[in-house]
Structures are given as structure tokens and as C-alpha cells.
Design a protein around this motif. Structure first.
Motif, PDB file in Angstrom:
ATOM      1  N   THR A  74      -4.025  -1.574   8.142  1.00  0.00           N
ATOM      2  CA  THR A  74      -4.287  -1.180   6.761  1.00  0.00           C
ATOM      3  C   THR A  74      -5.794  -1.161   6.539  1.00  0.00           C
ATOM      4  N   VAL A 125       0.831  -1.208   0.000  1.00  0.00           N
ATOM      5  CA  VAL A 125       0.000   0.000   0.000  1.00  0.00           C
ATOM      6  C   VAL A 125       0.866   1.258   0.000  1.00  0.00           C
ATOM      7  N   THR A 143      -7.878   0.764   1.138  1.00  0.00           N
ATOM      8  CA  THR A 143      -6.591   0.926   0.458  1.00  0.00           C
ATOM      9  C   THR A 143      -6.140  -0.350  -0.237  1.00  0.00           C
TER      10      THR A 143
END
Length: 253
Positions: free
Chosen positions: A188, A116, A192
Motif C-alpha cells: 500500500t 484503501v 493512499t
């Protein structure tokens, strides 16, 4: 089995970090799990030898506060996402531009963080981890480890906590430094994950309680593949089927 010679590289903050290599061919960077090491996860399990035989150059760092890497006790040396910064530092140190990337458990979470944040390996392997864990909704493991590290020497022999403590002792881990590692982990967001365009294999043990979550992670990735191998979270990394599954996935590129 003889251990591989240790090499060193500097983290972005100058921390002295260790790594080992095995084999020749296409580089495959592998990140190990929490309070383990590159040698323990990848070499002694037989995984690195199996992949080296198939033409891969295995690059296996010891995460900060693990193995032969430095384990500073100062909390300031563990800013958010520092393990990801360290992995990028290794790739920069070795000047890798065309490589594959993989990790197990905490190492797999770090792989997701790298993706990411812009890492572009040819292929990525996310092993022993799932959507619940990488998004921060599976925090029971971290809470359990904090409990163990905070109450060392108090557990009933033979209990799960006692076994975790014995593993900590056998690895020479510093509980204070390892707690700082846990504090540095960054979740995360599910949103994303849609930006990750790298083909990714999400593989987990059949008896690992992350299995359903691993399937969800594979489905959340634009180019994700889900696979199951024998074993639980501790033993799946030693299963020959894991090396075979990963080798087959990498050979498809």
C-alpha cells in the motif's frame, strides 16, 4: 479450551473458506497472521473470549491456505490481493453493513488493503504491523519465510529456522500454498493512506521490532491512534492488555 464450530463461505472465485464465531453483539471481523489461524490467534490466546464478554460478536475467518480453509496449490488461485477479496466475500456473505474490523500481522496488512479499497467499518484495529511493512519496505520477514519454506529439513535443531519449521508442521501448513499467499500480498503506497477516514488503532508489542514503524503508521493515518502492549511479535497477541486496549478503543465509538 474447546474450539468453536467451523462454518464455511465461498470466496469470490468459489474457493471454500472457513470461519468461526463467538459472542453476540456488534460484529467484529478479525483476520489472523501468516501461517496461523483464527483459532490459534484469537481463540486460544483468550482474545475472543475477552471481547465477547464485552458485548462483541467475533467473526474469525481462516485465511486462504490456512486453518480449515482450502489450500489450493495452483498459483492462479492466488491473484494479487486475494486475501482482501476473500475478506470482502465474507462480509458480503454475512451481509454486514455496520461492523468493526481488525487484524494481526498479515491480517493487519489485509485490513489496510480493505480500507484503501473502500471498506467502511466503524473502527479498525491494525495490530502487529507498521508503515514500513504495509508499504513494502519491510520485506525481511517475507524473505526469511521464503528461505525457511525452501529449505525444510535442513536446519539445526533449536535454531530460529528450525522453530519456524516446527510451527509450520504443527499447524499443518502447506509450504507451496503458503508461498503463493506471500506472492499475492500487495503493498500500500503511503499516499493512499491519507484517504482512510476510519478511526484506526495501530497497536504493537513493546518488544516487537515493528514498534517504531507502527507509530509512523498511526501518524500517517488521518485518524490514527498508536498504542503499545507487553510482548514481542509472537507473544503480544496473548497479552491481556491487547484485549483491554482494543476493547477500550472500540467502546469509544
Amino acid at each position: 479450551m474447546a474450539d468453536l464450530p467451523v462454518r464455511h463461505f465461498p470466496g469470490r472465485d468459489g474457493t471454500r473458506l472457513a470461519y468461526r464465531e463467538s459472542g453476540t453483539g456488534r460484529p467484529f471481523v478479525l483476520l489472523h497472521g501468516f501461517f496461523s489461524s483464527g483459532t490459534q490467534n484469537w481463540v486460544r490466546s483468550g482474545f475472543s473470549a475477552a471481547l465477547a464478554e464485552r458485548g462483541h460478536r467475533l467473526i474469525m475467518p481462516d485465511l486462504r491456505a490456512h486453518g480449515d480453509s482450502a489450500a489450493p496449490r495452483d498459483a492462479a488461485r492466488y491473484p494479487p490481493d486475494v486475501l482482501t477479496d476473500d475478506a470482502f466475500a465474507l462480509i458480503e456473505h454475512l451481509e454486514l453493513t455496520d461492523y468493526d474490523l481488525g487484524g494481526y500481522s498479515l491480517g493487519a496488512r489485509t485490513v489496510v488493503r480493505m480500507l484503501v479499497r473502500g471498506a467502511v467499518p466503524g473502527r479498525a484495529v491494525i495490530a502487529g504491523q507498521g508503515l514500513r511493512e504495509v508499504t513494502g519496505h519491510g520485506g525481511t520477514v517475507a524473505r526469511y519465510l521464503r528461505h525457511v519454506f525452501g529449505h525444510l529439513g535442513t536446519f539445526e535443531p533449536g535454531s530460529a529456522e528450525w522453530k519456524a519449521e516446527q510451527w509450520l508442521i504443527s499447524t499443518g501448513g502447506d509450504p507451496r500454498a503458503l508461498l503463493h499467499v506471500l506472492d499475492s500480498v500487495v503493498d500500500t503506497s503511503a499516499g493512499t493512506l491519507t484517504g482512510i477516514r476510519v478511526p484506526a488503532l495501530v497497536v504493537v508489542g513493546a518488544d516487537d521490532d515493528r514498534d517504531g514503524s507502527a507509530d509512523a503508521l498511526a501518524r500517517a493515518l488521518p485518524d490514527g491512534t498508536h498504542a503499545v502492549v507487553p510482548g514481542n511479535h509472537t507473544t503480544a497477541i496473548t497479552a491481556p492488555e491487547l484485549a483491554e486496549t482494543v476493547a477500550g478503543f472500540l467502546a469509544d465509538q
